[in-house]
Design a protein around this motif. Structure first.
Motif, mmCIF file in Angstrom:
data_model
loop_
_atom_site.group_PDB
_atom_site.id
_atom_site.type_symbol
_atom_site.label_atom_id
_atom_site.label_comp_id
_atom_site.label_asym_id
_atom_site.label_seq_id
_atom_site.Cartn_x
_atom_site.Cartn_y
_atom_site.Cartn_z
ATOM 1 N N ASP A 153 30.775 32.217 44.604
ATOM 2 C CA ASP A 153 32.624 33.037 44.652
ATOM 3 C C ASP A 153 33.268 32.377 46.139
ATOM 4 O O ASP A 153 34.034 32.548 45.713
ATOM 5 C CB ASP A 153 31.935 34.299 44.936
ATOM 6 N N LYS A 154 32.414 31.440 46.735
ATOM 7 C CA LYS A 154 33.733 30.926 47.865
ATOM 8 C C LYS A 154 33.535 29.640 46.923
ATOM 9 O O LYS A 154 32.883 28.373 47.259
ATOM 10 C CB LYS A 154 32.177 30.667 49.276
ATOM 11 N N VAL A 155 34.485 29.504 46.843
ATOM 12 C CA VAL A 155 35.363 28.013 46.189
ATOM 13 C C VAL A 155 36.318 27.985 47.532
ATOM 14 O O VAL A 155 37.558 28.505 47.347
ATOM 15 C CB VAL A 155 35.924 28.932 44.851
ATOM 16 N N ALA A 156 36.515 26.305 47.981
ATOM 17 C CA ALA A 156 37.474 26.233 48.834
ATOM 18 C C ALA A 156 38.202 24.619 47.600
ATOM 19 O O ALA A 156 37.834 23.760 47.282
ATOM 20 C CB ALA A 156 36.625 25.097 49.838
ATOM 21 N N ILE A 157 39.208 25.208 47.591
ATOM 22 C CA ILE A 157 40.625 23.953 47.161
ATOM 23 C C ILE A 157 40.896 23.020 48.404
ATOM 24 O O ILE A 157 41.796 23.878 49.096
ATOM 25 C CB ILE A 157 41.316 24.461 46.559
ATOM 26 N N ILE A 158 41.001 22.069 48.450
ATOM 27 C CA ILE A 158 41.235 21.380 49.253
ATOM 28 C C ILE A 158 42.061 19.945 48.443
ATOM 29 O O ILE A 158 41.993 18.830 47.100
ATOM 30 C CB ILE A 158 40.554 20.550 50.034
#
Length: 171
Positions: A153-158
């Protein structure tokens, strides 16, 4: 998210980068990777105008992409070490004709091994450590979103951004 700290009558706003209370996080560049990758299940690098779009096109055609962070002479030895062709912005380093231009990889054959040097997208991709990392762009946003959920569930958009020549700040 900003939290004010008050000293007498002066308030200072601090940026909290880790965003751990959110499932979907977003922060720019290398600092975003450093702060968010360790607390995320998956990282999505978005360098939409070149790197991510080239990765999407090439991998959809069955190519294998090797990101490389530096565009200097060392990339030649790296390409040889992984037995791959070299994409480059400088013709003297490549005879393949591949570059960071998405148009150059439109017809890349399946099975092609390609080193894709990029000071933004590749650079950030190589700094995510052991965290699963995806290349996101406008062409594959739905597929990346669905695939990212398989990791958690933990998504980082960079967003990669570019650097201003004057001060090196990300824009």
């Amino acid at each position: 998210m900003r939290y004010p700290i008050v000293f007498g009558t002066v308030a200072i706003a601090l940026m909290i980068y880790n965003q751990s209370e959110f499932d979907l996080r977003c922060e720019w560049g290398l600092q975003g990777v450093a702060e968010l990758a360790p607390i995320s299940d998956v990282v999505v690098i978005v360098d939409v105008l070149s790197f991510s779009t080239c990765v999407e096109i090439a991998t959809n055609n069955g190519a294998i992409i090797f990101p490389y962070a530096i565009r200097d002479e060392s990339v030649i030895d790296y390409a040889k070490s992984v037995r791959a062709e070299l994409a480059s912005h400088r013709q003297r380093w490549t005879i393949s004709g591949y570059s960071l231009s998405p148009k150059s990889v439109l017809q890349i054959p399946a099975g092609t091994r390609l080193v894709l040097p990029s000071p933004n997208g590749s650079f950030l991709t190589l700094h995510t450590g052991n965290i699963p990392t995806l290349a996101g762009c406008l062409r594959n946003c739905q597929a990346v979103a669905q695939f990212a959920q398989k990791y958690g569930d933990k998504v980082a958009i960079i967003p990669a951004g570019e650097r201003w020549k004057e001060d090196g700040a990300i824009r």
